[in-house]
Design a protein around this motif. Structure first.
Motif, PDB file in Angstrom:
ATOM      1  N   ARG A 188      -1.957  -0.666  -8.428  1.00 45.18           N
ATOM      2  CA  ARG A 188      -2.382  -1.181  -7.124  1.00 45.18           C
ATOM      3  C   ARG A 188      -3.908  -1.179  -6.989  1.00 45.18           C
ATOM      4  NH1 ARG A 188       2.437   1.896  -3.780  1.00 45.18           N
ATOM      5  NH2 ARG A 188       3.913   0.157  -3.793  1.00 45.18           N
ATOM      6  N   ASN A 217       4.367   6.005  -5.286  1.00 51.75           N
ATOM      7  CA  ASN A 217       2.931   5.849  -5.034  1.00 51.75           C
ATOM      8  C   ASN A 217       2.080   6.387  -6.182  1.00 51.75           C
ATOM      9  OD1 ASN A 217       3.323   4.435  -2.688  1.00 51.75           O
ATOM     10  ND2 ASN A 217       3.114   6.213  -1.340  1.00 51.75           N
ATOM     11  N   THR A 261       0.853  -1.184   0.000  1.00 52.55           N
ATOM     12  CA  THR A 261       0.000   0.000   0.000  1.00 52.55           C
ATOM     13  C   THR A 261       0.895   1.241   0.000  1.00 52.55           C
ATOM     14  OG1 THR A 261       0.015   0.169   2.393  1.00 52.55           O
ATOM     15  CG2 THR A 261      -1.728  -1.201   1.421  1.00 52.55           C
ATOM     16  N   SER A 262       0.270   2.408  -0.199  1.00 56.07           N
ATOM     17  CA  SER A 262       1.027   3.665  -0.151  1.00 56.07           C
ATOM     18  C   SER A 262       1.691   3.840   1.194  1.00 56.07           C
ATOM     19  CB  SER A 262       0.100   4.857  -0.386  1.00 56.07           C
ATOM     20  OG  SER A 262      -0.595   4.699  -1.578  1.00 56.07           O
TER      21      SER A 262
END
Ligand code: TRP
Length: 346
Positions: free
Chosen positions: A303, A296, A228-229
């Motif tokens: 993602r 990101n 994840t970020s």
């Protein structure tokens, strides 16, 4: 001209022909499912695979599960690794209705090709393979029979589907060379069955891990595609840098700072030195913020798609079942041809 620049030249010419005649080619490529896929895989091979796939080249992707145990005792969480890789391939743009994504262990006829192929190479040839030598040294343990012979197994990966194009990094070039030798010797001995596949050298930039060493899950220095970020931010926050405020690109003397610059450069398309000048005297904190945002932003869509696919718990399994079915069909057909050529049809 050394053989590497010769390969590079041939590769460039090949690249031009692929763009014009994508229908002439069948790509076989893949990796060992030893862990989650990370930025090194993405910029090194996956983006190139997607590019060829988008050009309309028929694509086979192998998850080489038997290759995991060339240099270790266990397979680890191989099933998870395989399913995660499938999610990443599809999220990256490989369309599973067009491409065949499959595993070694589910395709018996592919593995059987290893037997006649082993008869076509000598022990001395196997021992000369520079990649096997390097991997043996890195493993720091006795050379297993599978490590010594895995380039032959890889020839079976490529030839079972008569792949004629193998996009590889430099370290896999000797294996494609051996595959050509095996195809040639088989055809000479038994009659024409296999194409001699071409290596397409990927422009693969070497992606350093966050500490400047090779990116590897076992070093804890890898940003995975599945993170994840927040996980990405946390990993980058912990990355080792130095106390000099002025940011400069110097992989020798400042491996941590330079790895962050390279990571940001790959994700933004802006050169490392330009990024370093932009950050100037703002220090490692500013560099880390920039690198985090770059990663990101670049992987946000990937993602998001990946998370959507993962919501269906059967998705990866379904893709693989269909890929393995197709791979088996083709492998059975090729093995039949091999048996006919060898006169072992009973
Ligand atoms: N050896 C490759 C790697 O290190 C993985 C692989 C297995 C492969 N079989 C292949 C690559 C066939 C190209 C073609 O990642």
């Amino acid at each position: 001209m050394d053989s590497f620049s010769a390969t590079r030249e041939r590769s460039d010419r090949l690249g031009a022909d692929i763009a014009e005649n994508p229908g002439r080619y069948r790509v076989l490529t893949g990796e060992r499912p030893t862990g989650q896929l990370h930025l090194g895989h993405y910029f090194g091979t996956i983006s190139e695979r997607v590019r060829l796939h988008d050009l309309g080249v028929e694509t086979f992707v192998i998850l080489a599960d038997y290759q995991v145990i060339t240099d270790r005792d266990g397979l680890g969480p191989v099933r998870d690794n395989v399913f995660h890789a499938v999610l990443d391939y599809v999220a990256a743009g490989i369309d599973p209705s067009l491409a065949t994504i499959f595993t070694h262990s589910a395709v018996p006829a592919l593995n059987q090709l290893m037997l006649p192929f082993l008869s076509l190479v000598t022990e001395a040839e196997l021992h000369r393979n520079p990649t096997v030598k390097a991997e043996h040294a890195a493993a720091g343990r006795a050379l297993s029979g599978l490590l010594l012979t895995y380039p032959v197994h890889q020839a079976a990966d490529i030839l079972f589907c008569k792949g004629n194009l193998v996009p590889v990094g430099k370290d896999n070039l000797p294996h494609v060379e051996l595959t050509r030798v095996i195809a040639r010797r088989f055809n000479e001995r038994y009659g024409q069955v296999f194409p001699e596949p071409e290596a397409l050298l990927t422009p693969a930039p070497e992606v350093p891990g966050l500490d400047g060493r090779k990116m590897s899950k076992s070093y804890g220095n890898a940003i995975t595609l599945a993170m994840t970020s927040d996980e990405t931010a946390a990993l980058i926050r912990r990355a080792p840098t130095d106390s000099e405020r002025r940011i400069s690109f110097d992989p020798e003397l400042r491996p941590g700072v330079s790895a962050l610059l390279t990571t940001a450069a790959l994700c933004t398309g802006v050169d490392e030195k330009v990024l370093a000048d932009r950050i100037g005297d703002s220090g490692a904190g500013a560099l880390k913020n920039l690198a985090t945002a770059a990663v990101n932003d670049f992987f946000a869509d990937h993602r998001r798609r990946r998370a959507e696919l993962a919501r269906d718990p059967d998705f990866a399994h379904t893709v693989l079942r269909e890929g393995n079915r197709r791979a088996n069909e083709i492998a059975d057909r090729t093995l039949d041809e091999v048996r006919s050529a060898m006169g072992t049809v009973y």
